[in-house]
Structure formats: C-alpha cells, structure tokens
Design a protein around this motif. Structure first.
Motif, PDB file in Angstrom:
ATOM      1  N   THR A  96      13.812  34.244  64.647  1.00  0.00           N
ATOM      2  CA  THR A  96      15.193  34.783  64.277  1.00  0.00           C
ATOM      3  C   THR A  96      16.347  35.189  65.220  1.00  0.00           C
ATOM      4  OG1 THR A  96      14.322  36.882  63.500  1.00  0.00           O
ATOM      5  CG2 THR A  96      14.367  35.249  61.838  1.00  0.00           C
ATOM      6  N   HIS A  97      15.737  35.140  66.391  1.00  0.00           N
ATOM      7  CA  HIS A  97      16.866  35.693  67.371  1.00  0.00           C
ATOM      8  C   HIS A  97      16.697  34.988  68.831  1.00  0.00           C
ATOM      9  CE1 HIS A  97      20.227  38.580  68.180  1.00  0.00           C
ATOM     10  NE2 HIS A  97      19.840  38.632  69.504  1.00  0.00           N
ATOM     11  N   ALA A  98      17.446  34.367  69.447  1.00  0.00           N
ATOM     12  CA  ALA A  98      17.540  33.796  70.785  1.00  0.00           C
ATOM     13  C   ALA A  98      18.859  34.031  71.398  1.00  0.00           C
ATOM     14  CB  ALA A  98      16.790  32.479  71.188  1.00  0.00           C
ATOM     15  N   ASP A  99      19.092  34.686  72.446  1.00  0.00           N
ATOM     16  CA  ASP A  99      20.297  34.786  73.054  1.00  0.00           C
ATOM     17  C   ASP A  99      20.936  33.567  74.040  1.00  0.00           C
ATOM     18  OD1 ASP A  99      21.939  37.229  72.607  1.00  0.00           O
ATOM     19  OD2 ASP A  99      19.921  37.965  72.873  1.00  0.00           O
ATOM     20  N   LEU A 106       8.962  36.957  63.369  1.00  0.00           N
ATOM     21  CA  LEU A 106       9.072  37.003  64.896  1.00  0.00           C
ATOM     22  C   LEU A 106      10.716  36.753  65.018  1.00  0.00           C
ATOM     23  CD1 LEU A 106       6.582  34.154  65.676  1.00  0.00           C
ATOM     24  CD2 LEU A 106       6.094  36.515  65.402  1.00  0.00           C
ATOM     25  N   GLY A 107      10.972  37.924  65.767  1.00  0.00           N
ATOM     26  CA  GLY A 107      12.526  37.735  66.301  1.00  0.00           C
ATOM     27  C   GLY A 107      12.399  38.285  67.856  1.00  0.00           C
ATOM     28  N   SER A 108      12.144  37.027  68.502  1.00  0.00           N
ATOM     29  CA  SER A 108      11.791  37.431  69.916  1.00  0.00           C
ATOM     30  C   SER A 108      12.849  38.104  70.854  1.00  0.00           C
ATOM     31  CB  SER A 108      11.540  35.802  70.605  1.00  0.00           C
ATOM     32  OG  SER A 108      12.838  34.998  70.678  1.00  0.00           O
ATOM     33  N   ASP A 109      14.179  37.603  70.714  1.00  0.00           N
ATOM     34  CA  ASP A 109      15.096  38.172  71.492  1.00  0.00           C
ATOM     35  C   ASP A 109      14.918  37.429  73.085  1.00  0.00           C
ATOM     36  OD1 ASP A 109      17.528  39.485  72.178  1.00  0.00           O
ATOM     37  OD2 ASP A 109      16.524  41.365  71.947  1.00  0.00           O
ATOM     38  N   PHE A 110      14.669  36.173  72.891  1.00  0.00           N
ATOM     39  CA  PHE A 110      14.333  35.051  74.137  1.00  0.00           C
ATOM     40  C   PHE A 110      15.816  35.210  74.799  1.00  0.00           C
ATOM     41  CE2 PHE A 110      10.526  32.402  72.378  1.00  0.00           C
ATOM     42  CZ  PHE A 110       9.654  33.526  73.007  1.00  0.00           C
ATOM     43  N   ASP A 111      15.747  35.193  76.219  1.00  0.00           N
ATOM     44  CA  ASP A 111      16.957  35.129  76.866  1.00  0.00           C
ATOM     45  C   ASP A 111      17.870  36.184  76.669  1.00  0.00           C
ATOM     46  OD1 ASP A 111      16.123  32.611  78.080  1.00  0.00           O
ATOM     47  OD2 ASP A 111      16.799  31.365  76.529  1.00  0.00           O
ATOM     48  N   GLY A 112      17.596  37.294  76.096  1.00  0.00           N
ATOM     49  CA  GLY A 112      18.383  38.395  75.854  1.00  0.00           C
ATOM     50  C   GLY A 112      17.831  39.950  76.410  1.00  0.00           C
ATOM     51  N   SER A 144      21.709  33.379  68.676  1.00  0.00           N
ATOM     52  CA  SER A 144      22.337  34.691  68.503  1.00  0.00           C
ATOM     53  C   SER A 144      23.645  34.363  68.902  1.00  0.00           C
ATOM     54  CB  SER A 144      21.622  35.937  69.365  1.00  0.00           C
ATOM     55  OG  SER A 144      22.890  36.890  69.376  1.00  0.00           O
ATOM     56  N   ILE A 145      24.905  34.510  68.175  1.00  0.00           N
ATOM     57  CA  ILE A 145      26.055  34.415  68.639  1.00  0.00           C
ATOM     58  C   ILE A 145      26.796  35.882  68.750  1.00  0.00           C
ATOM     59  CG2 ILE A 145      28.373  33.660  67.673  1.00  0.00           C
ATOM     60  CD1 ILE A 145      26.205  31.503  68.117  1.00  0.00           C
ATOM     61  N   TRP A 146      26.448  36.092  70.034  1.00  0.00           N
ATOM     62  CA  TRP A 146      27.015  37.825  70.525  1.00  0.00           C
ATOM     63  C   TRP A 146      27.828  37.893  71.513  1.00  0.00           C
ATOM     64  CZ3 TRP A 146      25.879  39.714  75.801  1.00  0.00           C
ATOM     65  CH2 TRP A 146      26.026  41.101  75.794  1.00  0.00           C
ATOM     66  N   VAL A 147      28.804  38.700  70.962  1.00  0.00           N
ATOM     67  CA  VAL A 147      30.117  38.637  71.774  1.00  0.00           C
ATOM     68  C   VAL A 147      29.896  40.311  72.430  1.00  0.00           C
ATOM     69  CG1 VAL A 147      32.596  38.810  71.634  1.00  0.00           C
ATOM     70  CG2 VAL A 147      31.408  37.150  70.252  1.00  0.00           C
ATOM     71  N   GLU A 148      30.018  40.200  73.864  1.00  0.00           N
ATOM     72  CA  GLU A 148      29.955  41.524  74.619  1.00  0.00           C
ATOM     73  C   GLU A 148      31.404  42.192  74.208  1.00  0.00           C
ATOM     74  OE1 GLU A 148      31.283  43.260  76.965  1.00  0.00           O
ATOM     75  OE2 GLU A 148      29.631  44.761  76.852  1.00  0.00           O
ATOM     76  N   PRO A 149      31.461  43.372  73.641  1.00  0.00           N
ATOM     77  CA  PRO A 149      32.456  43.799  72.998  1.00  0.00           C
ATOM     78  C   PRO A 149      33.508  44.500  74.236  1.00  0.00           C
ATOM     79  CG  PRO A 149      30.558  45.248  72.907  1.00  0.00           C
ATOM     80  CD  PRO A 149      30.017  44.185  73.408  1.00  0.00           C
ATOM     81  N   LYS A 150      33.141  44.883  75.456  1.00  0.00           N
ATOM     82  CA  LYS A 150      34.114  45.268  76.568  1.00  0.00           C
ATOM     83  C   LYS A 150      34.603  44.116  77.032  1.00  0.00           C
ATOM     84  CE  LYS A 150      31.339  49.684  77.576  1.00  0.00           C
ATOM     85  NZ  LYS A 150      30.576  50.279  78.497  1.00  0.00           N
ATOM     86  N   THR A 151      33.967  43.366  77.708  1.00  0.00           N
ATOM     87  CA  THR A 151      34.579  42.365  78.294  1.00  0.00           C
ATOM     88  C   THR A 151      35.242  41.196  77.347  1.00  0.00           C
ATOM     89  OG1 THR A 151      32.505  40.736  78.156  1.00  0.00           O
ATOM     90  CG2 THR A 151      32.854  42.268  80.149  1.00  0.00           C
TER      91      THR A 151
END
Length: 429
Positions: free
Chosen positions: A51-54, A358-364, A93-100
């Motif tokens: 359920t989670h790959a970056d 399983l929520g690996s966080d692969f590549d993150g 994962s559609i993750w938007v880095e909030p600062k940049t």
C-alpha cells in the motif's frame, strides 16, 4: 497370496519411509534465497498488495523507467523486481514535499499522478492502472502489476473539497490525512512538539467533512502520519474502515507515527487494516534511537546542501536529498530481517490476523530497510518468515494482500450505500 506379491509389498513397506522423507525434503527444500518450496507456493498463490511506494518521485525527478532492468539500480521497485516477488498491486504514493512545493501543492500532485499513468502507458503488457478491487483481480489474471495511487498528505487538496473529488476521478484511492506536517485541518504526529506550529486538537470540522466525503467517494481514509488525536477523530468520524498505509507497532519502536496497541485494537474494531512499514527505524527501537541521535546533524547537512543549490540557481530535487539521506542511514547497522516479521506478528496478535498487511514505503526510506529486504523481489521472505512462526497458508495470504482487498471492497460498498441514500433523499424532495 503369491510369493511375488509378498515380495512386492515387502519392498514397498521398506520404500515408503524413504518416499516420505524425499517428499518432506522436497516440501521444505530451499532455493538460493532461503525460500522453501512450500513458502514459494503459498506466496505465488496470493495476490500480494503493497500500500505504499514512493517511486513516483523517481519517475518525475530522474525520469526513472519502471521497466528498468539495470542490476546496479539501487531502487526498491521495478517491473522485474515486482515480478520476482509476485507483487500484484502497488499503491504508488503521491507525496508533495510541503516546503519545496509551497504555493503549488495541487500542481505537483497532478504532475506525480501523471507520472504513474505515463509508466503504465510505457508498459501496457506488464502494468495497468487500477481503480477498484475488480481491477486488481483483473490485473492479477493478466499477470500485470496493478498500479493504484494514494495521496500522502492532506495538504495536496489545498483545503478544497472540489480538488479532493478531482483527485478521486483521476484514480486516487486513498489519502493520508496529514504527512509529517500539520495542515489547516489535521494535526500531524511529525510536528506536535513544535511550538511554532498551530495545532487543532485533531481534526477540524472541515477535516471531518473531508473524511465523510472520502467515504462517499470510495477513497480510503489513511491514518499513517497523523497525530494521536487526529487518529481518534478519524476513527470516530469515518463510516468505512480506515487504513494505516505504512505504519508499524509503537510497542516495538517508539516512533510517534507508529500505532499504539490501543490504536491497533481500534482499527480492528473499525474493520480496518494496518500495513507494516519496512523502514528499520519504525521496526526496531535500536535503529530508531540511532537515527534520532544523528537526526540534527543529518538535517543540517541536508539544509546546507539545499541552500547551496538554491544559491547556485539549481534547486535540489528529492533524489538529491535522498542521496544524502542514504549516506547518513548507511552509518547505522541494519537490523535483522526478523524485526519486520516481529511487527507483523505483534499487530496480528493485538489487532487480529484480519487486520494486518504490507505497506513497505519502498523508495521512500533512503534504503534503510532490515537486512535481506532490498527490493520487491524479497517479498517471498515475508511468507517464509510467517511460515516459520507457524502461520497458516490462509492467514499468510490475508496478510500478503487479502486483508487490504477486503477493506477496499468494504470502502467501495459503503460508498455505493452513501451515494444511493443521497440520491434517494434528493429524489424524495
């Protein structure tokens, strides 16, 4: 009985224990990765869901092709690695880095969504976009990787319910209510101790409206990263089961974004699922302590690098920052693979085997996974680890993906029910 028959039966009685032994050896024989034939058979019979790959950060920032077959590639996920690990469905994962990305969260969200579609378009014979449980099952039958998407951080909707709907229409099937940053309507576990941040004591009224609209749409409510009060508010508000897309057990590693045992039991009562994160710091207390001890120096090194690149007129990308993170994470010895199984086992014991995945966080996680978990190709080791702990084939298949599929299906059912009720109510006016 003829003598020849006696001789035949006698030989068979002597041969039977040998045949039994050979069958036993065959069942438990292991390949070069230490996976028994029984474990391999169980693993290959499951629809494995992560359920989670970056990886979309790589798609966008370095034009990474998921069809890459370079043996030297340090990434966790590719189509070859997914096939080797029998990975059936991946939530990117559609993750938007909030600062940049301040001031253009939605734009960057759209760009990341587009990057996933582009990968599926490049490899239609091996990968397909998926938006439902039925799509995941269809992809499995066609031996393709089902590509789904989840937004990591409610700041992506820019406080606009219309954007939430647009993201759903584009295929987003879960949203993490907050990332490590508190947004305007949900507190995060990542900054609760920061006095400069204005907090809301959980979810605001608008935040609760977001949860209910997610229920109506059929978008899973993800409570990884949220502050404890936000978690309890989400559980109390949601009409559908929730997920923790990439969280581990706080009893084993006291990270603020991990789940307490009370939270695990609440997710079970809600009918949801907690998908274990593969980051060593969230799975092992010693690794967490070591990473926290060097965090200030690491953050300073990263900030100095970002400022230097900014001064040069060449903004640092996620990949640049990740490279520095990898250098720092590599200073800490990797914990054994068993810490990952420990977390799955703990959650199964506290919440029940129907409520862990399983929520690996692969590549993150800057490469910081337990020893032996180097990519999606290593997923069968989880099956072996669970088999070694006495888990049945049926329960292993639940953990590998069955539980997530059940929750996803229930979220779809609640959505249909809510939309039918709304339509009925509207027509009766």
């Amino acid at each position: 009985m003829r003598a020849s028959e006696r001789f035949s039966l006698s030989n068979y009685s002597l041969l039977f224990p040998v045949l039994l032994l050979l069958a036993s050896i065959a069942t438990f024989a292991q390949d070069n990765s230490g996976i028994s034939q029984r474990a391999r058979a169980i693993h290959d019979s499951a629809i494995v869901v992560d359920t989670h790959a970056d990886t979309p950060q790589r798609f966008l920032d370095e034009n990474f092709d998921i069809g890459n077959s370079d043996p030297k590639d340090i990434g966790h996920l590719s189509l070859d690695k997914a096939r080797a690990g029998n990975l059936g469905a991946e939530f990117f994962s559609i993750w938007v880095e909030p600062k940049t990305n301040e001031g253009h969260f939605a734009k960057h969200t759209f760009d990341l969504i587009d990057s996933v579609y582009e990968q599926a378009a490049r490899h239609p014979d091996r990968m397909m976009m998926a938006f439902s449980v039925a799509d995941i099952e269809r992809a499995h039958k066609q031996k393709k990787l089902a590509a789904l998407m989840g937004i990591e951080g409610g700041h992506s909707i820019e406080n606009d319910i219309h954007l939430l709907r647009d993201f759903y229409r584009l295929g987003v099937r879960y949203m993490t209510l907050s990332w490590s940053n508190t947004n305007e309507w949900a507190d995060s576990s990542g900054d609760m101790l920061d006095p400069k941040i204005e907090h809301h004591n959980g979810l605001t009224d608008f935040g609760k409206q977001v949860v209910l609209e997610m229920n109506r749409l059929g978008m899973m409510v993800d409570i990884s990263h949220v502050a404890d009060k936000t978690f309890w508010d989400a559980i109390a508000t949601s009409k559908a089961p929730v997920i923790a897309s990439h969280s581990s057990a706080r009893a084993l590693s006291n990270a603020p974004r991990n789940m307490t045992d009370d939270m695990l039991r609440a997710v079970a009562k809600n009918g949801g699922v907690v998908d274990v994160n593969f980051f060593s710091g969230f799975d092992d207390q010693n690794y967490w302590n070591a990473s926290e001890a060097q965090k200030k120096a690491e953050d300073t090194a990263i900030q100095d690098f970002i400022e230097k690149r900014k001064a040069e007129g060449n903004p640092a990308s996620y990949i640049d920052v990740d490279r520095i993170g990898r250098e720092w994470m590599a200073r800490i010895p990797r914990p054994p693979f068993t810490v990952l199984i420990d977390n799955i086992d703990h959650i199964a014991k506290v919440a029940g085997v129907d409520h862990v995945g399983l929520g690996s966080d692969f590549d993150g996680v800057s490469g910081a996974t337990p020893a032996g978990m180097d990519s999606a190709a290593d997923l069968p080791k989880i099956t072996q680890g669970l088999l070694d702990r006495g888990y049945s084939a049926q329960d292993i298949r639940k953990i590998l993906g069955g539980n997530v599929l059940r929750v996803f299906a229930e979220v779809e059912r609640v959505s249909r029910e809510m939309q039918t009720q709304a339509a009925s109510s509207q027509s009766s006016k």
